[in-house]
Design an enzyme around this catalytic site. Structure first.
Site, short mmCIF file in Angstrom:
data_model
loop_
_atom_site.label_atom_id
_atom_site.label_comp_id
_atom_site.label_asym_id
_atom_site.label_seq_id
_atom_site.Cartn_x
_atom_site.Cartn_y
_atom_site.Cartn_z
N GLY A 28 0.86 -1.19 -0.03
CA GLY A 28 0.11 0.04 -0.06
C GLY A 28 0.83 1.21 0.08
N GLU A 29 0.77 2.09 0.61
CA GLU A 29 1.31 3.14 1.05
C GLU A 29 2.04 3.33 2.49
OE1 GLU A 29 2.42 5.12 -1.68
OE2 GLU A 29 3.50 6.08 -0.14
N SER A 30 3.17 3.41 2.67
CA SER A 30 3.82 3.25 4.05
C SER A 30 3.46 4.44 4.64
CB SER A 30 5.24 2.80 4.07
OG SER A 30 6.05 3.89 3.13
N CYS A 36 6.01 -5.28 0.80
CA CYS A 36 6.19 -3.98 0.15
C CYS A 36 6.14 -2.84 1.11
CB CYS A 36 5.42 -3.89 -1.06
SG CYS A 36 5.94 -2.57 -2.29
N ARG A 67 12.74 3.48 -0.30
CA ARG A 67 11.82 3.27 -0.86
C ARG A 67 11.67 3.55 -2.30
NH1 ARG A 67 8.09 7.48 1.85
NH2 ARG A 67 6.35 6.39 0.47
N ILE A 115 5.78 -3.46 -7.34
CA ILE A 115 4.88 -2.31 -7.56
C ILE A 115 5.81 -0.94 -6.82
CG2 ILE A 115 2.76 -1.06 -7.37
CD1 ILE A 115 1.39 -4.02 -7.59
N ARG A 116 6.27 -0.05 -7.42
CA ARG A 116 7.00 0.92 -6.50
C ARG A 116 7.90 0.42 -5.24
NH1 ARG A 116 3.50 4.77 -4.57
NH2 ARG A 116 5.21 6.17 -4.55
N HIS A 143 4.93 -8.63 -4.39
CA HIS A 143 3.74 -8.78 -4.14
C HIS A 143 3.43 -10.40 -4.31
CE1 HIS A 143 2.12 -4.76 -3.08
NE2 HIS A 143 3.35 -4.32 -3.76
N GLU A 189 1.07 -12.07 -3.27
CA GLU A 189 -0.52 -12.25 -3.27
C GLU A 189 -1.00 -11.89 -4.68
OE1 GLU A 189 0.96 -9.47 -2.49
OE2 GLU A 189 -0.21 -7.64 -2.66
N1 GLN Z 1 5.97 2.89 -2.56
C1 GLN Z 1 5.29 2.53 -1.43
C2 GLN Z 1 5.53 3.03 0.04
O1 GLN Z 1 6.56 3.65 -0.20
C3 GLN Z 1 5.27 0.79 -1.52
C4 GLN Z 1 4.47 0.42 -2.62
C5 GLN Z 1 3.53 -0.96 -2.42
O2 GLN Z 1 3.47 -1.38 -1.18
N2 GLN Z 1 3.31 -1.67 -3.33
O3 GLN Z 1 4.89 2.60 0.65
#
Ligand code: GLN
Length: 181
Positions: free
Chosen positions: A46-48, A78, A105, A129-130, A165, A167
């Site tokens: 997600g987004e940390s 992630c 990150r 993913i990022r 990921h 999942e």
């Molecule tokens: N770039 C996101 C972060 O810094 C992590 C991306 C992800 O969980 N797929 O939180």
């Protein structure tokens, strides 16, 4: 086993589907009581930065620390890996330090650069993913998978951390390793 996924934000639902497919009970976790009732925990992507804010708002920090102090298994992917790391760079941000690694990150590329690959020497598909890079691994941490020679999945006892990921690929081997049936 009763496996919880921290369900404040991000990709928790696909993790619950993965552990249910293995025969576990998968439950979303949003409160300390829900967490305490679990035998294992997933910290999803997600987004940390958002996760950090929501963990404070939902007052879950103490409950998470208490959970990690037991020997129950944890799978962190992630953003979940970023939260768990001892040190976060690129830019630096607070984290909980449950896993003795340093991560940078977004260092495997930005959203447009999300990509699929295969772990070195295996047939394990990796979905980035990022994704964060794991740039330091502590002495008690085993590297279980690499990509282009760099660690992408690690294990510290029963704590499994991965930059990608699992999942999203339909391959349940890492969930099965963390949460044996
Ligand atoms: N770039 C996101 C972060 O810094 C992590 C991306 C992800 O969980 N797929 O939180």
């Amino acid at each position: 086993m009763r496996i919880g996924a921290l369900a404040l934000q991000g990709g928790w639902a696909a993790h619950l589907a993965a552990v249910r497919a293995l025969g576990h009970t998968g439950v979303p976790v949003r409160t300390a009581d829900e967490l305490a009732a679990c035998d294992g925990l997933i910290l999803p992507g997600g987004e940390s930065t958002t996760h950090l804010r929501l963990i404070e708002r939902f007052a879950l920090r103490e409950a998470l620390d208490a959970f990690m102090a037991t020997d129950r298994p944890v799978l962190a992917t992630c953003a979940g890996l970023i939260l768990s790391a001892r040190e976060v760079l690129g830019p630096s941000q607070p984290s909980f330090g449950w896993l003795d690694v340093t991560v940078t990150r977004n260092a495997w590329g930005r959203q447009v650069h999300s990509f699929e690959a295969v772990a070195d020497g295996t047939d394990l598909a990796l979905m980035f993913i990022r994704a964060p890079r794991i740039t330091r691994v502590g002495p008690g941490v085993e590297i279980t998978h690499t990509f282009e020679g760099e660690p992408v999945a690690v294990r510290q006892g029963r704590f499994f951390g991965m930059a990608f990921h699992p999942e999203l690929t339909g391959d349940r081997r890492l969930h099965a390793a963390a949460f044996p049936v």
